[in-house]
Structures are given as C-alpha cells and as structure tokens.
Motif scaffolding. Sequence first.
Motif, PDB file in Angstrom:
ATOM      1  N   ARG A  76      -9.346 -54.351 -29.768  1.00 10.35           N
ATOM      2  CA  ARG A  76      -8.201 -54.076 -30.640  1.00 10.35           C
ATOM      3  C   ARG A  76      -7.582 -55.420 -31.000  1.00 10.35           C
ATOM      4  N   TRP A  77      -6.739 -55.426 -32.037  1.00 11.16           N
ATOM      5  CA  TRP A  77      -5.983 -56.624 -32.329  1.00 11.16           C
ATOM      6  C   TRP A  77      -4.881 -56.768 -31.286  1.00 11.16           C
ATOM      7  N   SER A  78      -4.516 -57.993 -30.976  1.00 16.56           N
ATOM      8  CA  SER A  78      -3.475 -58.253 -29.981  1.00 16.56           C
ATOM      9  C   SER A  78      -2.219 -57.461 -30.304  1.00 16.56           C
ATOM     10  N   THR A  79      -1.622 -56.877 -29.278  1.00 17.93           N
ATOM     11  CA  THR A  79      -0.397 -56.103 -29.451  1.00 17.93           C
ATOM     12  C   THR A  79       0.856 -56.934 -29.192  1.00 17.93           C
ATOM     13  N   TRP A  80       0.689 -58.229 -28.957  1.00 15.21           N
ATOM     14  CA  TRP A  80       1.831 -59.082 -28.593  1.00 15.21           C
ATOM     15  C   TRP A  80       2.971 -58.980 -29.612  1.00 15.21           C
ATOM     16  N   ASN A  81       2.648 -59.111 -30.890  1.00 14.20           N
ATOM     17  CA  ASN A  81       3.681 -59.141 -31.920  1.00 14.20           C
ATOM     18  C   ASN A  81       4.169 -57.757 -32.332  1.00 14.20           C
ATOM     19  N   SER A  82       3.564 -56.708 -31.780  1.00  9.38           N
ATOM     20  CA  SER A  82       4.004 -55.357 -32.127  1.00  9.38           C
ATOM     21  C   SER A  82       5.032 -54.814 -31.137  1.00  9.38           C
ATOM     22  N   VAL A  83       5.254 -55.524 -30.034  1.00 13.06           N
ATOM     23  CA  VAL A  83       6.250 -55.070 -29.053  1.00 13.06           C
ATOM     24  C   VAL A  83       7.543 -55.860 -29.245  1.00 13.06           C
ATOM     25  N   GLU A  84       8.652 -55.247 -28.877  1.00 16.18           N
ATOM     26  CA  GLU A  84       9.948 -55.911 -28.996  1.00 16.18           C
ATOM     27  C   GLU A  84      10.013 -57.116 -28.056  1.00 16.18           C
TER      28      GLU A  84
END
Length: 264
Positions: free
Chosen positions: A11-19
């Motif tokens: 998957r694409w990194s979820t780092w920038n999708s979390v608050e």
Amino acid sequence: MLDDSLAENQRWSTWNSVEKLMRGPEPRPEFIIEDAGAIDTELGVLKTGKEADVLLLERATDTRRSLFAAKRYRTPEQRSFRRSTIYTQGRTVRRSRDSRALTNGSAYGRHIEAAQWAAAEWNFLVRAHQAGIPVPYPIQVDGMEILMEFISDPDHPGTAAPRLQQLRPTRPVLESYFDQILEAMHGLTSLGYAHGDLSPYNVLVAGSRLVIIDLPQLVDLAANPLGADLLARDCRNICAWFTGRGLTRDPEELLAELLAAAWS
C-alpha cells in the motif's frame, strides 16, 4: 522510481493520512520515513493473538527502507474481550452514546470497544516512551492499526528479538535483566499504572537491552479497584521466572517496593 502498481501485500504509506496527534512524539528516530511516496510492504506475521496480530512491515522509498511492527487489532467479530473488564475498570468514555453502546453490547458498542483498545495502547506507548520506559517507539496509529518500532535481534538484523521466556542467561546477565525490569516497573508505577499482564512473554531481549511490549491493558492503580492485585500478579510472574533461572526474588517484597514508590 517506484512503480505505480502495487502488489496485494503493498500500500502507499499512510503517514500523511493520519492526524499529527496520531504520529509519534518528537524528536523522532532516524528510521521514521515521512515521504508520502513511500510504499508499505507486508513481509510476514510476527505474532498472532486473540485480540490482535503483529506483522513485519517494510516502509521504503527509492533510497531508504525501514522495518516496522504493525499491530492490527481484530474486528469485533473476530476477537474476544472476555477479560477486558478487569483492566478497564476506572476508565471513562467521553460520549454518552458510546457509553450506552458499550453497556448494551451492541454491534456499534463492540466496534467502539475494539477501537478503544488500539487507542489505549497507542496512548500508553506514547506516555511510556516519553517517560523513558523501554517500550517500542510508537510511530503512528490509524484506526485499529498501530505502527511501532520493530525490535530486532542485534545479532540477526531483520529477525525479531527473542522473548525473555526463551532464554537462560548467565547470572550477571540475569541481574542486569532484573534491574532493567525493576526500573521499567518503577517507571510505570510512577505514572500511576501497572502493566497488568507482565510476564517473560511480554519482554523482548534486544542484545543486552530489554523492551516491554503489549500495553493495551495498562491498569490505573488509583482508579481500578483491582489495580494492586494485577500489579501483584505482575510481580509474581516476573519473580517466578527469575527464581526459576537461579536468581531468587521475593514477589511480596517487590510489590511492597513498587507500591511504596507509587504512593510516595
């Protein structure tokens, strides 16, 4: 350049999708990759449990790669909370709707309960890390998934560190390990908590360093009427293992020491 097509285990990194509040505390370790173009790849299962599974995850860009542990809590239909009430006594639920749902055991309530365990472990990991207690660095939390530092065996990079239960250390090493666990337990009680499920199975050995894991059930010693009992169980579990390895330690003395420090 990384290919736009991803495999089933990617998957694409979820780092920038979390608050931002759901990301680990600063200063952040060098192994954290914040690039939105990074790809997460599941490499295999590290541990399966009744409430959650832990997977080995690689987050990588063209030039960097880091290994994380991804703890994924099970959905309400897949997991059991039979023991949860002894740990959660004294915890509060802010929204009345959520509180009613938890009491009634509705489908919504089971989802709230599941999410609460992930949120609780995240909060405890952050607090423990900031207090200097040896726990995996908390990287991010996204719903029912926590990414945290992967604790590896220094002699075998990429391999998970063994659990304390698996080892038979020499006496000098045993003494060092006990001192580390004692300091960690003091650290938790100074925050007002007991681990609640501490045993040699929940302690990783990274060379000479011990790391405490599995914190979702951390017990509030003041608010939970069973807090002292659960701390006593932690003491018995730890002392029994060390005594069995030849380093005799009295669980009652350890409990008294921890409680005295907690209430001082």
